[in-house]
Write a protein that holds these residues in place. Structure first.
Motif, PDB file in Angstrom:
ATOM      1  N   THR A 184       2.840 -29.063   8.345  1.00 17.60           N
ATOM      2  CA  THR A 184       3.987 -28.201   8.656  1.00 17.60           C
ATOM      3  C   THR A 184       5.153 -29.036   9.188  1.00 17.60           C
ATOM      4  O   THR A 184       6.309 -28.829   8.811  1.00 17.60           O
ATOM      5  CB  THR A 184       3.591 -27.137   9.712  1.00 17.60           C
ATOM      6  N   THR A 188       8.652 -29.321   7.158  1.00 16.17           N
ATOM      7  CA  THR A 188       9.902 -28.937   7.822  1.00 16.17           C
ATOM      8  C   THR A 188      10.893 -30.088   7.732  1.00 16.17           C
ATOM      9  O   THR A 188      12.072 -29.902   7.409  1.00 16.17           O
ATOM     10  CB  THR A 188       9.629 -28.592   9.303  1.00 16.17           C
ATOM     11  N   ARG A 189      10.381 -31.284   7.995  1.00 13.73           N
ATOM     12  CA  ARG A 189      11.251 -32.461   7.977  1.00 13.73           C
ATOM     13  C   ARG A 189      11.849 -32.677   6.575  1.00 13.73           C
ATOM     14  O   ARG A 189      13.042 -32.947   6.436  1.00 13.73           O
ATOM     15  CB  ARG A 189      10.435 -33.685   8.412  1.00 13.73           C
ATOM     16  N   VAL A 192      14.501 -30.052   5.902  1.00 15.04           N
ATOM     17  CA  VAL A 192      15.711 -30.342   6.686  1.00 15.04           C
ATOM     18  C   VAL A 192      16.504 -31.478   6.027  1.00 15.04           C
ATOM     19  O   VAL A 192      17.732 -31.382   5.869  1.00 15.04           O
ATOM     20  CB  VAL A 192      15.337 -30.722   8.139  1.00 15.04           C
ATOM     21  N   TRP A 205      14.690 -19.079   6.538  1.00 10.82           N
ATOM     22  CA  TRP A 205      13.252 -19.112   6.279  1.00 10.82           C
ATOM     23  C   TRP A 205      12.749 -17.704   5.972  1.00 10.82           C
ATOM     24  O   TRP A 205      13.190 -16.729   6.585  1.00 10.82           O
ATOM     25  CB  TRP A 205      12.503 -19.653   7.499  1.00 10.82           C
ATOM     26  N   LYS A 215       2.827 -17.605  13.942  1.00  8.04           N
ATOM     27  CA  LYS A 215       3.382 -18.945  14.160  1.00  8.04           C
ATOM     28  C   LYS A 215       3.615 -19.199  15.652  1.00  8.04           C
ATOM     29  O   LYS A 215       3.328 -20.290  16.162  1.00  8.04           O
ATOM     30  CB  LYS A 215       4.724 -19.007  13.413  1.00  8.04           C
ATOM     31  N   GLN A 231      11.411 -22.919  16.144  1.00 10.71           N
ATOM     32  CA  GLN A 231      10.370 -22.673  15.134  1.00 10.71           C
ATOM     33  C   GLN A 231      10.141 -21.180  14.905  1.00 10.71           C
ATOM     34  O   GLN A 231       9.593 -20.788  13.881  1.00 10.71           O
ATOM     35  CB  GLN A 231       9.060 -23.333  15.550  1.00 10.71           C
ATOM     36  N   SER A 237      18.329 -26.274  15.220  1.00 13.61           N
ATOM     37  CA  SER A 237      17.136 -27.144  15.241  1.00 13.61           C
ATOM     38  C   SER A 237      17.544 -28.507  15.807  1.00 13.61           C
ATOM     39  O   SER A 237      18.731 -28.812  15.904  1.00 13.61           O
ATOM     40  CB  SER A 237      16.593 -27.292  13.823  1.00 13.61           C
ATOM     41  N   PHE A 243      18.422 -22.869  12.054  1.00 15.85           N
ATOM     42  CA  PHE A 243      17.290 -22.174  11.447  1.00 15.85           C
ATOM     43  C   PHE A 243      17.496 -20.672  11.655  1.00 15.85           C
ATOM     44  O   PHE A 243      17.782 -20.236  12.769  1.00 15.85           O
ATOM     45  CB  PHE A 243      15.958 -22.583  12.110  1.00 15.85           C
ATOM     46  N   TYR A 245      15.830 -16.716  10.699  1.00 19.10           N
ATOM     47  CA  TYR A 245      14.634 -16.003  10.214  1.00 19.10           C
ATOM     48  C   TYR A 245      15.003 -14.539   9.966  1.00 19.10           C
ATOM     49  O   TYR A 245      14.691 -13.667  10.775  1.00 19.10           O
ATOM     50  CB  TYR A 245      13.502 -16.108  11.243  1.00 19.10           C
ATOM     51  N   CYS A 329       8.186 -34.929  15.140  1.00 23.67           N
ATOM     52  CA  CYS A 329       8.599 -33.524  14.949  1.00 23.67           C
ATOM     53  C   CYS A 329       9.893 -33.163  15.666  1.00 23.67           C
ATOM     54  O   CYS A 329      10.366 -32.045  15.549  1.00 23.67           O
ATOM     55  CB  CYS A 329       7.489 -32.583  15.422  1.00 23.67           C
TER      56      CYS A 329
END
Lengths: 369, 341
Positions: A184, A188-189, A192, A205, A215, A231, A237, A243, A245, A329
């Protein structure tokens, strides 16, 4: 003209037979879609601040070809089309990114037909398709970080293909929980870095409320509570990309209902694999356990599960500008400012490395923990 | 198969696999390491000061018994200079609390600590047996939990003590973090993980020295030191939803033993991220106890109980309102004692 004779009219328009029940309301498919779309659009209204001629924000929509992200794409596409047809400002453009599912999980399910259907049904958008191992191209510095992270468990051989190198790194991580966690982080990286290279300011997302709850709970259980502010919450971020949602007000079951009334999505979506009944709890990953918990308890207490993502969304992002962050991360190293707990102090005795955060240290190969 | 040597001393035979990290240890090393970790928690958080009078909230169960034993050991070994005593709350549950109080009485002799017992009936005018008779088994834990929290503070005030330590362990704290997240309770999320609570808002400081100790290790410690504790569960059933959170924690521990501490760490970090406006603490208008609302939870619950008290139970010739105020009056007297100390 006399009104149409309807057996059970839609509670909203009263002009069609009801097809679906959502939140105790019986709606026709059109009103149902409108209801779902409204929940999403209200979350993205911030991007409509500009007029018709104003600058458009570039967004990136990662699509896994699962139900949630595909439904989000359909809603955004429909909204955009509707606005363009009516001469109303859209406010944003979005690009679609598909990380090849076969390179992420070895499910063996072919996805080429689904991808082709995606291209065919959504021709107005730029769609990119990249494999998971292209992380070495998008974030070349990750090789050094991976070597440091996995220690002697990962011997990198630059003469091998990127696919083999990533597989070697993933194989160095021993437990299902740690593998899912590190996957994960890497996914994500990669997303991005792709967003940054494509000039996108935000990533939207496709996580439903149920998924966000799982999550959040999994993040907490893995010692990643401080990262929930990006997250699970809408916000900036650590990489300078926002980010969002927008499906946070919708349950997974509602997205499944939406998919069932969208013909355009039938060829796009790869159906979820039903959870295996024959797995011992100790062999599950924490993420899987939490998904199951949210599904089971969510059926009994839906409001309670909605609380989780809502509560996480109320947390203030950490005011630790300039504080050192995890090489892997990008979470904060050590404790969040104001936390005087000594858990990190205990960990420091076991390991003197300070390059990785608490959560990443927990997922490290065994002898390094 | 040859016996495994202790991971720590490499000499003695390992008889314990530590639940926290799976290290194989001998009995002596396990006991020493367990005690040292509690000592490090105490030192790392500046929990006590020399000469401090500390009341140990003692139920007779494994957690509080281990807490009393460890604190007595550490107090002597590291010369904390603490004046320790035991404080028990009698919830009035026949067949459960009366038996466990006998254990506490024996502990008081074994550890040479004075013991004070304070009853719900004395404080609130209700025993838990009477509460259950009125409200049923469902939800009765809410009454007991709310009443016990205040009772410990009031008992400490009565003894002129300003610091109460409780046996909450890492599993309890982890469960609380999950419950507060599931309930969407931001104020509790902000204070539930603190090792010390109440220092700013109340005269009585409360702390959890076993906050980082695993429940399984507490049981092992009690077993290997052959401590005298009471093992029966409360006869009134626990909350179903809290039960699901507890099961979740146990499942997590099976998957990754460090999960319990990881949840505690997450809880601590999230507590520091709770917006300030969600952390405001007020005082109850009736009893002056800390409360997030105008009237504290204990007074609200008591109101409900007293309003519905069957008339046959009122034998002292007071009316409904008189009786309601009499229990409030009793608590006002406690408040007077609180402020007098």
């Amino acid at each position: 003209m006399p009104a149409k004779e309807l057996n059970k009219p839609c509670m909203e328009c009263k002009d069609a037979e009801f097809e679906l029940t959502v939140r105790k309301r019986q709606l026709c498919s059109l009103c149902f879609k409108r209801f779902i779309a409204h929940k999403v659009q209200s979350r993205l209204s911030v991007y409509r601040a500009f007029g018709l001629d104003g600058p458009k924000t570039q967004l990136l929509l990662p699509v896994s070809l699962g139900v949630s992200s595909s439904v989000l794409l359909h809603i955004l596409n429909t909204d955009r089309q509707h606005r363009l047809d009516n001469g109303r400002p859209v406010g944003y453009d979005f690009k679609i990114l598909v990380i090849e599912p076969s390179t992420v999980a070895a499910t063996g399910i072919p996805f080429d037909q689904n991808y082709e259907a995606l291209q065919k049904n959504f021709p107005m958008h730029t769609i990119s398709r990249i494999p998971f191992h292209s992380i070495f191209d998008y974030a070349p510095e990750m090789v050094g970080i991976m070597k440091e992270y996995a220690g002697s468990k990962f011997i990198d051989d630059s003469t091998r293909s990127n696919e083999e190198r990533l597989a070697a790194f993933r194989a160095s991580i021993s437990t299902p929980t740690s593998r899912t966690d590190v996957d994960t982080v890497l996914l994500t990286r990669l997303i991005v870095e792709f967003a940054k290279k494509s000039g996108c300011e935000s990533i939207i997302w496709g996580d439903s409320d149920s998924r966000l709850a799982a999550k959040a709970l999994a993040g907490v259980a893995k010692g990643r509570g401080s990262s929930l502010t990006w997250q699970v919450s809408d916000g900036m971020s650590p990489w300078g990309v926002r980010f969002e949602y927008p499906l946070r007000d919708l349950y997974k079951a509602e997205l499944l209902q939406y998919e069932s009334v969208c013909a355009e999505l039938s060829d796009v979506v790869i159906p979820d694999q039903p959870p295996s009944e024959n797995v011992l709890t100790k062999n599950l990953s924490i993420d899987e356990l939490m998904l199951r918990y949210v599904q089971n308890q969510g059926a009994k207490y839906p409001g309670v599960m909605a609380n989780v993502a809502r509560t996480a969304n109320k947390l203030n992002p950490s005011a630790s500008d300039g504080a050192p962050t995890c090489a892997l991360c990008a979470s904060l190293l050590g404790n969040v400012k104001g936390n005087s707990g000594v858990t990190v102090a205990n960990q420091a005795e076991d390991n003197h490395s300070s390059q990785f955060c608490y959560g990443c240290m927990r997922s490290r190969p065994d002898e390094l923990c | 198969m040859a016996p495994t040597a202790c991971f720590n001393c490499k000499e003695a035979r390992a008889v314990i696999i530590r639940p926290k990290n799976r290290h194989k240890l001998c009995r002596a090393c396990f006991i020493k390491i367990f005690e040292t970790e509690v000592h490090e928690t105490i030192i790392g958080t500046n929990l006590f000061f020399p000469g401090e009078r500390v009341a140990i909230g003692a139920s007779g169960g494994k957690d509080s018994t281990v807490l009393a034993a460890v604190l007595k050991t550490l107090n002597e070994r590291y010369d904390y200079g603490l004046d320790l005593c035991l404080l028990s709350i009698d919830e009035g549950i026949r067949g459960y609390r009366d038996d466990s109080l006998e254990t506490v009485k024996r502990n008081a002799v074994q550890y040479d600590m004075p013991l004070d017992i304070l009853g719900y009936s004395e404080l609130y005018g209700w025993t838990m047996d009477q509460v259950v008779e009125q409200v049923g088994k469902k939800g009765n834990c809410t009454y007991c939990g709310v009443f016990r929290r205040q009772a410990l503070d009031r008992g400490a005030a009565r003894l002129g003590i300003r610091h109460v330590v409780t046996g909450h362990n890492a599993d309890d704290v982890a469960e609380t973090v999950m419950m507060n997240l599931l309930r969407g309770d931001l104020p509790r999320l902000s204070r539930g993980t603190s090792i010390v609570t109440g220092s700013d808002a109340s005269d009585i400081k409360r702390s959890k020295p076993l906050k980082y100790a695993y429940e399984k290790e507490i049981v092992l410690y009690a077993h290997h030191r052959q401590l005298d504790y009471f093992t029966t569960e409360c006869i009134y059933s626990p909350e179903a939803f809290r039960g699901s959170a507890r099961t979740l924690i146990k499942d997590l521990e099976k998957i990754r033993p460090s999960s319990i501490l990881d949840i505690v760490k997450s809880g601590e970090d999230m507590a520091a991220l709770v917006p300030v406006e969600a952390q405001t603490i007020k005082h109850c208008e009736r009893c002056n106890y800390i409360s997030s609302q105008r009237i504290c939870k204990a007074c609200t619950l008591l109101d409900g109980l007293n309003r519905n008290r069957p008339k046959t139970a009122i034998e002292v010739g007071v009316g409904m309102e008189d009786e309601e105020s009499s229990s409030t009056l009793m608590r006002q007297m406690e408040r007077a004692q609180l402020s007098a100390t």
